[in-house]
Design an enzyme around this catalytic site. Structure first.
Site, PDB file in Angstrom:
ATOM      1  N   HIS A 387       0.824  -1.222   0.000  1.00  0.00           N
ATOM      2  CA  HIS A 387       0.000   0.000   0.000  1.00  0.00           C
ATOM      3  C   HIS A 387       0.859   1.274   0.000  1.00  0.00           C
ATOM      4  O   HIS A 387       0.489   2.280   0.619  1.00  0.00           O
ATOM      5  CB  HIS A 387      -0.975   0.013   1.183  1.00  0.00           C
ATOM      6  CG  HIS A 387      -1.651  -1.306   1.409  1.00  0.00           C
ATOM      7  ND1 HIS A 387      -2.400  -1.923   0.438  1.00  0.00           N
ATOM      8  CD2 HIS A 387      -1.646  -2.148   2.473  1.00  0.00           C
ATOM      9  CE1 HIS A 387      -2.843  -3.071   0.900  1.00  0.00           C
ATOM     10  NE2 HIS A 387      -2.392  -3.246   2.122  1.00  0.00           N
ATOM     11  N   CYS A 388       1.996   1.213  -0.684  1.00  0.00           N
ATOM     12  CA  CYS A 388       2.913   2.370  -0.721  1.00  0.00           C
ATOM     13  C   CYS A 388       3.290   2.813   0.684  1.00  0.00           C
ATOM     14  O   CYS A 388       3.441   4.023   0.951  1.00  0.00           O
ATOM     15  CB  CYS A 388       2.319   3.540  -1.501  1.00  0.00           C
ATOM     16  SG  CYS A 388       2.110   3.181  -3.237  1.00  0.00           S
ATOM     17  N   ALA A 389       3.407   1.864   1.577  1.00  0.00           N
ATOM     18  CA  ALA A 389       3.825   2.165   2.951  1.00  0.00           C
ATOM     19  C   ALA A 389       4.748   1.039   3.410  1.00  0.00           C
ATOM     20  O   ALA A 389       4.484   0.368   4.410  1.00  0.00           O
ATOM     21  CB  ALA A 389       2.613   2.308   3.859  1.00  0.00           C
TER      22      ALA A 389
END
Ligand code: PLP
Length: 435
Positions: A387-389
């Site tokens: 999740h781009c994290a």
């Protein structure tokens, strides 16, 4: 059910999500579903169950129609045009800016810079404010739950200026480690760049208190509001933040349009970060001078139709009422959390009290990507991965999660379909049987 009760009670104490007494989740969804044409389409010959709203929400007819009407009736390039249509398009675009100003309760419309979205807004601050203000040894304080778009832009700026990026650690529930933010703020902290609501965990950070502490330490504060604005009212003057970034497409608006709010005196002192048409006062081969904000930060022809669509999206969500939306999503999250905890082998990642409508989870024995693919075959759209994290995944020692994220048009039927599909995946993998 009895065997499950202690587990549910423990999880509730651990994760008291939801708004007690909130309206039944189905009511608002039933009222608004017809506004979203895409919800009638079938996917893989199944009813579309769309639970990927943290990646992008669907668009109501009002937004689709606003963009269409712009191209059919009002299309022209804006600013400086002497003809009627150009002035009309300019009025629509600048009217959209005023709509964003009122939405965030900014003091004046010149404090709103249109961008492609949150990512570009943060890059603007990094490349303009960051390069002009950071010195060797200065510190930028982020949290351990930032989206990559609030980590990566700071890294080259740190390399160029000699500033250092630091991150506040997270607890096992996915909150900021108590006291760590305050402890890490110091005389070298020039900027706190903090996410309002985590897209990977759903955690809502206490940004008002954090802004106060950061200001007391002499730091500026940027808030990444990408996951906040569609789910709660944001008042930048009450928050007292220096910068606030958001994207239209997470707010039922079009892609490719968003905004940066920045306090006027900061914007007025910031150099441009991109050059081109519309952002200048004078140009010669010897050098150029800059327009006042916000034009100084909007080089080139902007996304005019997108601005008009964003204004329509703001009208749409504020017309429903953000407190109503929040109550609906909290009630549905509570329903989803209880249903998820009944599934053996399902582990929630992110159980902070008061979290928003994001259910991140792992299912024992099934890789999140496999789970996402199996759910897709049932017409259930979730997201799987980091999740781009990535730092969040590293913190929890996992490759990624499966994530169901809620919006106004979701209801209990969607959650039931999700849970049935997860149980189906477990049957397929031969996992999930109770001991
Ligand atoms: N910050 C958060 C918390 C997000 O969830 C996202 C996107 O999902 C972003 C930033 C980046 O937004 P965009 O890709 O619209 O620029």
């Amino acid at each position: 059910m009895n065997a499950l009760a202690p587990r549910l009670d423990a999880a509730r104490a651990e994760a008291p999500v939801g708004t007690p007494g909130g309206a039944p989740a189905v009511s608002l969804a039933a009222q608004v579903a017809a506004d979203f044409p895409i919800l009638t389409r079938r996917v893989r010959d199944k009813r579309l169950v769309y639970l990927d709203n943290a990646a992008t929400t669907h668009k109501p007819e009002a937004v689709i129609e606003a963009e269409r009407a712009f191209y059919r009736e009002s299309n022209a390039n804006i600013h400086r045009g002497v003809h009627w249509l150009s002035q009309h398009a300019t009025d629509l675009y600048e009217g959209a800016r005023e709509r964003v100003q009122r939405f965030l309760n900014a003091a004046r419309s010149e404090e709103i810079v249109f961008t492609r979205g949150t990512t570009e807004a943060i890059n603007l601050v990094a490349w303009s404010w960051g390069r002009a203000n950071l010195k060797p040894g200065d510190e930028i304080l982020v949290t351990g739950m930032e989206h990559h778009s609030n980590i990566v832009p700071w890294q080259p700026v740190c390399e160029q200026t000699g500033a250092v990026l630091k991150a506040v650690p997270l607890t096992d529930r996915g909150e900021l480690e108590p006291g760590a933010f305050e402890a890490m703020l110091g005389p070298r902290t020039r900027l706190a760049a903090i996410v309002h609501v985590s897209n990977a965990l759903g955690t809502v950070n206490p940004v008002a208190a954090m802004i106060e502490r950061a200001h007391a330490a002499g730091a500026r504060v940027l808030v990444d509001g990408a996951q906040a604005v569609a789910h709660q009212a944001v008042d930048v003057q009450a928050l007292g933040c220096d910068f606030y970034a958001f994207s239209g497409h997470e707010l039922c608006g079009p892609t490719g349009i968003g905004a940066l709010y920045a306090r006027h005196e900061l914007l007025a002192a910031m150099p441009p970060w991109q050059g081109g048409g519309d952002m200048i006062r004078t140009v010669s081969f010897e050098g150029s001078t800059w327009a006042d904000p916000p034009a100084r930060f909007e080089a080139g022809t902007p996304n005019i139709a997108g601005g008009v669509g964003l204004a329509a999206a703001i009208d749409y969500v504020t017309g429903i009422g953000l407190p109503r939306i929040a109550a609906h999503e909290h009630a549905l999250l509570e329903y989803a959390t209880e249903a998820a905890l009944r599934i053996p082998g399902l582990r929630l990642i992110g159980t902070a009290p008061g979290k928003t409508g994001i259910l991140s989870f792992m299912v024992e024995g099934i890789h999140p990507h496999d789970l996402g693919t199996i759910l897709d075959a049932e017409g259930v759209a979730i997201r799987a991965g980091h999740h781009c994290a990535m730092p969040v995944m590293t913190r929890f020692g996992i490759p990624g999660t499966a994530r169901a994220s809620l919006a106004i048009y979701n209801d209990e039927r969607d959650i039931d379909a999700l849970m049935a599909a997860i149980r189906g995946a477990q049957r397929m993998f031969g996992t999930g049987a109770r001991p």
